[in-house]
Scaffold this motif. Structure first.
Motif, mmCIF file in Angstrom:
data_model
loop_
_atom_site.group_PDB
_atom_site.id
_atom_site.type_symbol
_atom_site.label_atom_id
_atom_site.label_comp_id
_atom_site.label_asym_id
_atom_site.label_seq_id
_atom_site.Cartn_x
_atom_site.Cartn_y
_atom_site.Cartn_z
ATOM 1 N N THR A 213 85.944 -56.772 15.694
ATOM 2 C CA THR A 213 85.154 -57.717 16.460
ATOM 3 C C THR A 213 83.693 -57.358 16.278
ATOM 4 N N LYS A 214 82.919 -58.294 15.745
ATOM 5 C CA LYS A 214 81.485 -58.047 15.581
ATOM 6 C C LYS A 214 80.793 -58.266 16.918
ATOM 7 N N LEU A 215 79.940 -57.318 17.272
ATOM 8 C CA LEU A 215 79.246 -57.383 18.552
ATOM 9 C C LEU A 215 77.792 -57.771 18.345
ATOM 10 N N LYS A 216 77.239 -58.483 19.324
ATOM 11 C CA LYS A 216 75.856 -58.955 19.213
ATOM 12 C C LYS A 216 74.850 -57.883 19.580
ATOM 13 N N GLY A 217 75.255 -56.929 20.403
ATOM 14 C CA GLY A 217 74.331 -55.885 20.814
ATOM 15 C C GLY A 217 74.992 -54.922 21.772
ATOM 16 N N ILE A 218 74.196 -54.100 22.380
ATOM 17 C CA ILE A 218 74.701 -53.068 23.272
ATOM 18 C C ILE A 218 75.277 -53.665 24.557
ATOM 19 N N LYS A 219 74.731 -54.814 24.989
ATOM 20 C CA LYS A 219 75.265 -55.467 26.192
ATOM 21 C C LYS A 219 76.665 -56.013 25.930
ATOM 22 N N ASP A 220 76.870 -56.561 24.736
ATOM 23 C CA ASP A 220 78.186 -57.055 24.360
ATOM 24 C C ASP A 220 79.173 -55.892 24.269
ATOM 25 N N LEU A 221 78.724 -54.755 23.752
ATOM 26 C CA LEU A 221 79.566 -53.564 23.685
ATOM 27 C C LEU A 221 79.964 -53.108 25.084
#
Length: 133
Positions: free
Chosen positions: A74-82
């Protein structure tokens, strides 16, 4: 009457005396100085990877990918998505180990941010995946 010639020389003897006195002072004072010691935390190394784990991969440009236990990426958009993904994973199973794999050229701060987020999400088993030699 003859004109007197001026001497333009510097007398260096007092400077040498001062330097020798400072040298003696430093030679005597240096062994008396106490050196500070840093107590680093102990870390353990696992002999092998766990059977089931979640992997967070950090690429050279700082982009994040999350691999589930099954291996789905799953590709994440940034640290908030993580953070949102890790919180959801923690609610499902708190004992899941998290491995963080940073690319060779990634910035160290990116790896630290991911490790911090995994710890904040409540995971106890968080580690770094290193390349085998």
């Amino acid at each position: 009457m003859r004109q007197r010639r001026l001497k333009s020389e510097i007398n260096v003897v007092p400077y040498i005396d001062v330097m020798l006195v400072l040298l003696v002072i430093f030679m005597v004072a240096t062994p008396m100085m106490t050196t500070g010691s840093v107590d680093l935390p102990a870390s353990g190394t696992a002999p092998q990877k766990p059977d089931k784990y979640v992997k967070v991969q950090i690429k050279d440009d700082g982009s994040l990918s999350l691999f589930s236990i099954k291996g789905d990426e799953t590709k994440l958009k940034g640290i908030k998505d993580l953070k949102a993904q890790l919180t959801a994973l923690n609610e499902a199973d708190k004992n899941t180990p998290i491995l963080v794999a940073g690319a060779k050229e990634t910035q160290y701060k990116n790896v630290i941010e991911v490790l911090d987020e995994a710890k904040r999400a409540g995971f106890q088993r968080v580690g770094l995946e290193t390349a085998s030699k």
